[in-house]
Design an enzyme around this catalytic site. Structure first.
Site, PDB file in Angstrom:
ATOM      1  N   PRO A  11      -2.127   8.828   2.171  1.00  0.00           N
ATOM      2  CA  PRO A  11      -3.092   7.979   1.457  1.00  0.00           C
ATOM      3  C   PRO A  11      -4.115   8.882   0.782  1.00  0.00           C
ATOM      4  O   PRO A  11      -4.645   9.795   1.418  1.00  0.00           O
ATOM      5  CB  PRO A  11      -3.749   7.155   2.581  1.00  0.00           C
ATOM      6  CG  PRO A  11      -3.544   7.946   3.828  1.00  0.00           C
ATOM      7  CD  PRO A  11      -2.308   8.784   3.629  1.00  0.00           C
ATOM      8  N   CYS A  96     -11.566  10.581   7.219  1.00  0.00           N
ATOM      9  CA  CYS A  96     -12.259  10.872   5.957  1.00  0.00           C
ATOM     10  C   CYS A  96     -13.583  11.596   6.229  1.00  0.00           C
ATOM     11  O   CYS A  96     -14.434  11.090   6.947  1.00  0.00           O
ATOM     12  CB  CYS A  96     -12.498   9.589   5.177  1.00  0.00           C
ATOM     13  SG  CYS A  96     -13.278   9.938   3.595  1.00  0.00           S
TER      14      CYS A  96
HETATM   15  C1  LIG Z   1      -8.511  13.474  -3.519  1.00  0.00           C
HETATM   16  C2  LIG Z   1      -8.124  13.160  -2.100  1.00  0.00           C
HETATM   17  C3  LIG Z   1      -8.335  11.898  -1.600  1.00  0.00           C
HETATM   18  C4  LIG Z   1      -8.015  11.609  -0.276  1.00  0.00           C
HETATM   19  N1  LIG Z   1      -8.191  10.352   0.191  1.00  0.00           N
HETATM   20  C5  LIG Z   1      -7.819  10.052   1.449  1.00  0.00           C
HETATM   21  C6  LIG Z   1      -7.885   8.727   1.931  1.00  0.00           C
HETATM   22  O1  LIG Z   1      -8.275   7.809   1.210  1.00  0.00           O
HETATM   23  N2  LIG Z   1      -7.498   8.493   3.213  1.00  0.00           N
HETATM   24  C7  LIG Z   1      -7.055   9.492   4.032  1.00  0.00           C
HETATM   25  O2  LIG Z   1      -6.711   9.242   5.191  1.00  0.00           O
HETATM   26  N3  LIG Z   1      -6.960  10.753   3.599  1.00  0.00           N
HETATM   27  C8  LIG Z   1      -7.315  11.039   2.323  1.00  0.00           C
HETATM   28  N4  LIG Z   1      -7.161  12.299   1.867  1.00  0.00           N
HETATM   29  C9  LIG Z   1      -6.574  13.316   2.757  1.00  0.00           C
HETATM   30  C10 LIG Z   1      -5.053  13.342   2.588  1.00  0.00           C
HETATM   31  O3  LIG Z   1      -4.468  12.126   3.009  1.00  0.00           O
HETATM   32  C11 LIG Z   1      -4.450  14.481   3.411  1.00  0.00           C
HETATM   33  O4  LIG Z   1      -4.758  14.279   4.760  1.00  0.00           O
HETATM   34  C12 LIG Z   1      -4.978  15.851   2.983  1.00  0.00           C
HETATM   35  O5  LIG Z   1      -5.017  15.971   1.579  1.00  0.00           O
HETATM   36  C13 LIG Z   1      -4.136  16.987   3.577  1.00  0.00           C
HETATM   37  O6  LIG Z   1      -2.805  16.869   3.154  1.00  0.00           O
HETATM   38  P1  LIG Z   1      -2.205  17.777   1.937  1.00  0.00           P
HETATM   39  O7  LIG Z   1      -2.547  19.195   2.237  1.00  0.00           O
HETATM   40  O8  LIG Z   1      -0.742  17.490   1.952  1.00  0.00           O
HETATM   41  O9  LIG Z   1      -2.908  17.304   0.683  1.00  0.00           O
HETATM   42  C14 LIG Z   1      -7.480  12.606   0.560  1.00  0.00           C
HETATM   43  C15 LIG Z   1      -7.247  13.878   0.037  1.00  0.00           C
HETATM   44  C16 LIG Z   1      -7.558  14.167  -1.274  1.00  0.00           C
HETATM   45  C17 LIG Z   1      -7.292  15.537  -1.805  1.00  0.00           C
END
Ligand SMILES: Cc1cc2nc3c(=O)[nH]c(=O)nc-3n(C[C@H](O)[C@H](O)[C@H](O)COP(=O)(O)O)c2cc1C
Length: 328
Positions: A11, A96
């Protein structure tokens, strides 16, 4: 519980729009999708621009709503309302790190208030029969393994069906590397399925982390915006198959922006267009200069004009051939 896929789209606020979900599922529709984070208060009060955020489309096959909030009854009511749309499950945000949310006691702030977090999970558990999960960080201002295991045990006892762990404590936001050893710790200690998340940008990386930790699924966020085809590669690699594809980078960039125009109301075009472009432009050589131009634009048409101009000047970047799954 058994997941329909080993691979999950994270998400992401302002990013996991219907536009991105369609782009991704056109490559591989087995992936488990998440909505943007939805405010439980806004869902319950019925105001806000919820319809476009909660709407489900034919491509939203395995679809999970993520909700955020701090009040157990409001969270439960949001669960009830969203369960009526027939999703695959409901996910509760306890990760978050944005200060606006933490000040209200939402998101990762719940890691500091175990009793409130327990009330929320208990109330949501009563409100829905669908699979209920919690997405959490590994701590608030530090990693404390015992506290992590205890908190996760509480989630299990209150009725969560599985846990998604982004193993960075909240105050780190996105700095340092995700600590996948904590995914393994949780998997070995909590007695629930665990989905690991953080810093996966290749299929090889996804499969390697899964093997090392024994986790039940891998969630990919930023890497899937930059590479909407990554789940196709993950599934191919998981089956030991070759995945030799040519990606039309120009076409996908434009399609992603056009889908934003198609699926979202005009007042969201600017923010969503910018967010998508920020990550997707990582595929091109002069990403920084193209993105700084796109950031000045408000309409999708103007953003597409800039993308088109870039590829006219750089025709060799229009396509990208991917053999196997890329390096880790
Ligand atoms: C721009 C952005 C918005 C995000 N919004 C949410 C969110 O709404 N809910 C959530 O649980 N995590 C949110 N995250 C975290 C991601 O779900 C994820 O946990 C984090 O980016 C690490 O994973 P990755 O390295 O694959 O990006 C967000 C991350 C980014 C970069």
């Amino acid at each position: 519980m058994k997941f329909p896929s080993l691979f999950f789209l994270a998400p992401m606020a302002e990013i996991t729009t219907p536009a991105l979900r369609r782009l991704i599922t056109e490559f591989d529709d087995r992936v488990v999708l998440h909505s943007e984070m939805l405010s439980a208060g806004a869902i319950v009060s019925g105001g806000f621009h919820n319809d476009c955020m909660t709407a489900r489309f034919p491509f939203d096959g395995h679809f999970i709503y993520q909700i955020e909030g701090g009040d157990a009854e409001v969270m439960a009511e949001a669960c009830r309302i969203l369960s009526g749309n027939g999703p695959l499950g409901i996910n509760i945000n306890m990760g978050c790190p944005v200060s606006k949310m933490m000040k209200k006691g939402h998101g990762a702030a719940l890691l500091l208030d175990e009793r409130r977090a327990a009330r929320i999970v208990r109330a949501c558990r009563r409100a829905t029969q669908l699979p209920l999960s919690v997405k959490m960080r590994s701590g608030y201002d530090r990693d404390d393994e015992a506290a992590l295991v205890r908190f996760a045990g509480m989630l299990r006892d209150e009725g969560a069906d599985y846990i998604v762990l982004h193993p960075r404590y909240a105050k780190l936001r996105y700095t340092r590397r995700a600590r996948w050893d904590l995914v393994r710790l949780l998997k070995e200690s909590v007695g629930l399925p665990v989905v690991g998340n953080g810093d996966i940008v290749t299929a090889k990386g996804a499969l390697a982390r899964m093997k090392e930790t024994g986790c039940d699924g891998v969630m990919i966020g930023r890497g899937a915006v930059a590479s909407p085809w990554i789940f196709l590669q993950c599934n191919a690699l998981a089956k030991g198959e070759e995945c030799d594809i040519t990606i039309d980078i120009r076409g996908l960039f434009i399609k992603g922006l056009r889908y934003i125009e198609e699926y979202l109301p005009a007042h969201l075009h600017r923010s969503r267009g910018h967010r998508f472009s920020f990550y997707f432009s990582g595929n091109i050589f002069h990403s920084h200069s193209l993105y700084s131009e796109i950031r000045k634009e408000h309409s999708i048409g103007e953003m597409i004009g800039l993308v088109d101009g870039y590829f006219q000047r750089n025709p060799r970047e229009v396509e990208k051939r991917l053999r196997h799954d890329g390096d880790e």
